[in-house]
Design a protein around this motif. Sequence first.
Motif, PDB file in Angstrom:
ATOM      1  N   TYR A 270      -4.472 -55.839  -0.249  1.00 55.02           N
ATOM      2  CA  TYR A 270      -4.040 -56.248  -1.583  1.00 55.02           C
ATOM      3  C   TYR A 270      -5.143 -56.022  -2.622  1.00 55.02           C
ATOM      4  CZ  TYR A 270      -0.212 -58.184   1.039  1.00 55.02           C
ATOM      5  OH  TYR A 270       0.867 -58.303   1.875  1.00 55.02           O
ATOM      6  N   THR A 271      -6.397 -56.137  -2.199  1.00 46.22           N
ATOM      7  CA  THR A 271      -7.500 -55.813  -3.113  1.00 46.22           C
ATOM      8  C   THR A 271      -7.475 -54.328  -3.446  1.00 46.22           C
ATOM      9  OG1 THR A 271      -8.900 -57.580  -2.236  1.00 46.22           O
ATOM     10  CG2 THR A 271     -10.006 -55.785  -3.398  1.00 46.22           C
ATOM     11  N   ALA A 272      -7.330 -53.485  -2.426  1.00 40.40           N
ATOM     12  CA  ALA A 272      -7.281 -52.044  -2.640  1.00 40.40           C
ATOM     13  C   ALA A 272      -6.061 -51.660  -3.473  1.00 40.40           C
ATOM     14  CB  ALA A 272      -7.259 -51.314  -1.294  1.00 40.40           C
ATOM     15  N   ARG A 273      -4.948 -52.327  -3.229  1.00 38.36           N
ATOM     16  CA  ARG A 273      -3.711 -52.019  -3.962  1.00 38.36           C
ATOM     17  C   ARG A 273      -3.867 -52.344  -5.445  1.00 38.36           C
ATOM     18  NH1 ARG A 273       1.964 -53.654  -4.725  1.00 38.36           N
ATOM     19  NH2 ARG A 273       3.320 -52.106  -3.720  1.00 38.36           N
TER      20      ARG A 273
ATOM     21  N   ASN B 170      -6.667 -52.415  -7.089  1.00 36.50           N
ATOM     22  CA  ASN B 170      -7.605 -51.450  -7.655  1.00 36.50           C
ATOM     23  C   ASN B 170      -6.946 -50.093  -7.887  1.00 36.50           C
ATOM     24  OD1 ASN B 170      -9.659 -53.338  -7.667  1.00 36.50           O
ATOM     25  ND2 ASN B 170     -10.493 -52.703  -5.688  1.00 36.50           N
ATOM     26  N   VAL B 171      -6.046 -49.705  -6.981  1.00 37.30           N
ATOM     27  CA  VAL B 171      -5.307 -48.452  -7.158  1.00 37.30           C
ATOM     28  C   VAL B 171      -4.468 -48.521  -8.433  1.00 37.30           C
ATOM     29  CG1 VAL B 171      -3.319 -47.159  -6.278  1.00 37.30           C
ATOM     30  CG2 VAL B 171      -5.231 -47.668  -4.772  1.00 37.30           C
ATOM     31  N   TYR B 172      -3.753 -49.619  -8.610  1.00 38.63           N
ATOM     32  CA  TYR B 172      -2.918 -49.754  -9.806  1.00 38.63           C
ATOM     33  C   TYR B 172      -3.764 -49.761 -11.072  1.00 38.63           C
ATOM     34  CZ  TYR B 172       0.096 -51.634 -13.403  1.00 38.63           C
ATOM     35  OH  TYR B 172       0.766 -51.809 -14.590  1.00 38.63           O
ATOM     36  N   ASN B 173      -4.871 -50.482 -11.040  1.00 41.20           N
ATOM     37  CA  ASN B 173      -5.728 -50.558 -12.226  1.00 41.20           C
ATOM     38  C   ASN B 173      -6.309 -49.194 -12.584  1.00 41.20           C
ATOM     39  OD1 ASN B 173      -5.314 -53.288 -12.604  1.00 41.20           O
ATOM     40  ND2 ASN B 173      -7.072 -53.893 -11.346  1.00 41.20           N
ATOM     41  N   ASP B 174      -6.653 -48.385 -11.589  1.00 40.58           N
ATOM     42  CA  ASP B 174      -7.149 -47.034 -11.863  1.00 40.58           C
ATOM     43  C   ASP B 174      -6.050 -46.174 -12.478  1.00 40.58           C
ATOM     44  OD1 ASP B 174      -9.622 -47.707 -10.910  1.00 40.58           O
ATOM     45  OD2 ASP B 174      -9.452 -46.600  -9.018  1.00 40.58           O
ATOM     46  N   TRP B 175      -4.841 -46.278 -11.941  1.00 46.09           N
ATOM     47  CA  TRP B 175      -3.702 -45.529 -12.471  1.00 46.09           C
ATOM     48  C   TRP B 175      -3.414 -45.959 -13.904  1.00 46.09           C
ATOM     49  CZ3 TRP B 175       1.257 -47.249 -13.950  1.00 46.09           C
ATOM     50  CH2 TRP B 175       2.222 -46.249 -14.133  1.00 46.09           C
TER      51      TRP B 175
ATOM     52  N   SER C 224       1.110 -45.905  -0.431  1.00 50.22           N
ATOM     53  CA  SER C 224       0.505 -44.658   0.048  1.00 50.22           C
ATOM     54  C   SER C 224      -0.882 -44.464  -0.562  1.00 50.22           C
ATOM     55  CB  SER C 224       1.400 -43.466  -0.305  1.00 50.22           C
ATOM     56  OG  SER C 224       2.645 -43.554   0.362  1.00 50.22           O
ATOM     57  N   MET C 225      -0.997 -44.698  -1.872  1.00 49.68           N
ATOM     58  CA  MET C 225      -2.293 -44.546  -2.528  1.00 49.68           C
ATOM     59  C   MET C 225      -3.287 -45.598  -2.031  1.00 49.68           C
ATOM     60  SD  MET C 225      -1.431 -43.446  -6.473  1.00 49.68           S
ATOM     61  CE  MET C 225      -0.316 -44.816  -6.827  1.00 49.68           C
ATOM     62  N   THR C 226      -2.765 -46.762  -1.675  1.00 49.51           N
ATOM     63  CA  THR C 226      -3.634 -47.823  -1.164  1.00 49.51           C
ATOM     64  C   THR C 226      -4.232 -47.444   0.183  1.00 49.51           C
ATOM     65  OG1 THR C 226      -2.383 -49.537  -2.327  1.00 49.51           O
ATOM     66  CG2 THR C 226      -3.736 -50.245  -0.460  1.00 49.51           C
ATOM     67  N   TYR C 227      -3.415 -46.884   1.060  1.00 51.53           N
ATOM     68  CA  TYR C 227      -3.920 -46.467   2.368  1.00 51.53           C
ATOM     69  C   TYR C 227      -4.981 -45.369   2.218  1.00 51.53           C
ATOM     70  CZ  TYR C 227       0.055 -49.030   4.267  1.00 51.53           C
ATOM     71  OH  TYR C 227       0.948 -50.008   4.584  1.00 51.53           O
ATOM     72  N   VAL C 228      -4.778 -44.466   1.275  1.00 54.53           N
ATOM     73  CA  VAL C 228      -5.775 -43.416   1.027  1.00 54.53           C
ATOM     74  C   VAL C 228      -7.075 -44.048   0.541  1.00 54.53           C
ATOM     75  CG1 VAL C 228      -6.354 -41.450  -0.448  1.00 54.53           C
ATOM     76  CG2 VAL C 228      -4.068 -41.627   0.543  1.00 54.53           C
TER      77      VAL C 228
END
Length: 323
Positions: free
Chosen positions: A50-53, A55-60, A123-127
Amino acid sequence: MSLDVFDSTIRNSDAEVAANAAHDLPAGFGEAFAASWNSIREWHNFGAFYTARANVYNDWREDIRQKTGETLPVLGAQPGEEESLAGMAPVTLDEVNARLAKIKETYPGLDYITPLTDRDLDSMTYVRMAKARGDAAAMAAREKTWGGTFGSASGTVLGGLTDPVTIATLPLGGVGEAGIALRALEFGVIAAGSEGIDAAANYKSHEAAVPGSSAEIPGEIISAGLFGAGLGGAFGLLGKALGAGRRVLPTALRDDVNAATSEAQLNASNVFTGAAAESANRDAVTDAVRSVANGEPVTSGASFDAAHVASLATDGGAKEAVR
């Protein structure tokens, strides 16, 4: 603020070139700290998915802002009072995509950006999780300056302090009077137990991000125990240096207190269920700390069955990270 639609692409390319050009040079503080910090928070910590997820959204979201100057709402946040009444449901992906559609009407050049879905985010989170793990492994094998060594250690410690499991178990350490060896064992057991909880919680997301990575779990638990033992030993040495514990208890009573404390810590931090798993965890952690204290190679992790962690994730009902 730049409205150049290629701005973020150029920045990402520059960062990629800088990383590749410097990979053979000794790593400094900043690089080493970032690798450790990201690895702990986006791979090891409880709820790393959930932390990575987020961060992925915030970068997008930041990428959209760089291209248009428009700011999308924070996913899951409460709506601001200027947008709607306070107390309404958190912002959803449907609301984000509706806002994105309006932005694309103003900036036709963004037609290539498709609405964001949960599957896309996962998918982006797993990457991102796989990258955090890979960057940490590469940094561990890379030569570092003194600053880089300090950066790796401080990134690991500070990142670990953001882990809710660490926050919950940290107060268990340092209770009562104990010598340096017992304090090292105490912290080592707590750290290993915390890592076991994190491994169980992240089991499914780790396998989705890097298939087969669960084989690393025993080594991660042992490594966490060793790191905790080193930290506990340092605290024990500091306590001795500051004259802590000068009031010595009678020998018999002191032995009873130490024995009770050690047993309590082992029981409190052992998260595995079933006699076999509990025994394997206790033996592996204790043997590892003793091996380090005696200057011997640590081999106890080789006999720890990763199936114990998989069973913990199943039997304990660990929350699945995949929607």
